[in-house]
Design a protein around this motif. Structure first.
Motif: not given
Length: 356
Positions: A96-99, A235-239, A336-343, A345-349
């Motif tokens: 459980k690592i959040e860089p 949050t181990p992975y932040r898109p 700005g990027l959005v996920t294809n399936h959810t839209g 965009s609240s993530a790491y920049e």
């Protein structure tokens, strides 16, 4: 009760350079862009900080504060490789690592049974491992919640750690200055001071609804933090939220045609970087950023689904109207990027900064 550790490397880039080049030790040193290219300081060692030098400071000003400052361009690939070494050490203790960046991360060690489950001893072991394998020092904060672990990691720097136990939390939080809470910047701290709010104890006695009226959603968050409440999971992975490029110019420019010439190169650079991301994510907006000669900056954005040079040109023209005669020292663009399936965009920049 969770056991959260925040590990923060000490003056990371500068420390790597001092490790590899012992002749720099004990001398003020910084990693950053050159004065001639109007770069900024990425990080500096503690000797440089005694002169008032700090990260994000203009290199030219840093050299005025400390004329003997040793300035190095940095070796990003090496910094990334060492960061991976450090990440591998973390993984011995928890998955459980959040860089947060190359040199800092949150770790949730609640389920770790090493050292009889003592988060204090685990943090000490992690710091020992980092030193033994990289010859770099790290500081750590240990607390039951994320934001206090981050606060704690700053209290015994460099090469130290600070522990806030659940029993100590109420007393610690009551005395905590509000500007120490992540998210409370200079402007917010000034507004809080005008309201006679300086510590978490002050906020504890202040009506929450009034904070919400003044600060919106952050008012509720601030009220929670004042009581030591932080329910966020790691949050181990932040898109990635966006992909951007920017360039600090050697000399100010003043008109639209000059800005267009700069932006043409940025568009090519951004297109190359987007190829690595848009197979999974789609573009949701385009952004243009200008920094003026007085260091104030402006951004303007618009919805978009492709990297459109015409759209960027229109945004550039609108942003330039805000210059009001000031020269332009930096031009930047981002998608700005959005996920294809959810839209979502609240993530790491993350941005790539170029100096030309």
């Amino acid at each position: 009760m969770k056991k959260i550790i925040h590990v923060d490397m000490d003056c990371y880039y500068a420390a790597v350079e001092m490790r590899d080049f012992p002749e720099y030790r004990g001398k003020p040193l910084a990693v950053g862009g050159s004065r001639e290219r109007r770069g900024v300081i990425s990080t500096c060692n503690y000797e440089a900080r005694k002169f008032g030098v700090h990260s994000a400071m203009a290199t030219g000003y840093a050299l005025k504060l400390c004329p003997q400052l040793i300035l190095l361009p940095g070796r990003m690939e090496l910094y990334k490789a060492i960061s991976q070494q450090i990440r591998a050490i973390f993984q011995r203790y928890t998955n459980k690592i959040e860089p947060l960046s190359l040199d800092e991360a949150f770790l949730d060690v609640s389920a770790c049974d090493l050292y009889q489950g003592s988060a204090t001893l685990i943090a000490e072991a992690i710091r020992r491992d980092i030193w033994a394998e990289t010859e770099l020092t790290a500081s750590a904060g240990v607390a039951p919640v994320k934001f206090l672990a981050k606060v704690a990691s700053e209290l015994n720097k460099p090469n130290g750690q600070f522990v806030i136990t659940p029993e100590q939390l109420p007393h610690f939080i009551a005395q905590l200055p509000l500007h120490k809470i992540p998210g409370v910047g200079k402007v917010t701290a000034s507004r809080l001071a005008q309201m006679q709010l300086y510590t978490c104890a002050d906020v504890q006695r202040f009506p929450e609804y009034k904070l919400v009226e003044i600060f919106g959603k952050f008012g509720h968050i601030l009220h929670q933090r004042a009581f030591g409440i932080d329910d966020r999971e790691l949050t181990p992975y932040r898109p990635r939220k966006s992909v951007g490029v920017e360039t600090t110019l050697a000399r100010d420019i003043f008109n639209l045609e000059q800005c267009r010439q700069v932006m043409q190169g940025l568009i090519k650079e951004l297109a190359g970087r987007l190829q690595r991301h848009t197979h999974e994510r789609q573009i949701g907006k385009l952004v243009v950023k200008l920094k003026f000669a007085d260091f104030r900056q402006t951004t303007i954005e618009s919805r978009a689904s492709t990297l459109s040079p015409q759209m960027l040109d229109s945004l550039l023209a609108q942003a330039l109207q805000r210059a009001e005669g000031r020269g332009i020292r930096l031009v930047g663009i981002a998608a700005g990027l959005v996920t294809n399936h959810t839209g979502d965009s609240s993530a790491y920049e993350q941005q790539l900064t170029l100096n030309i």
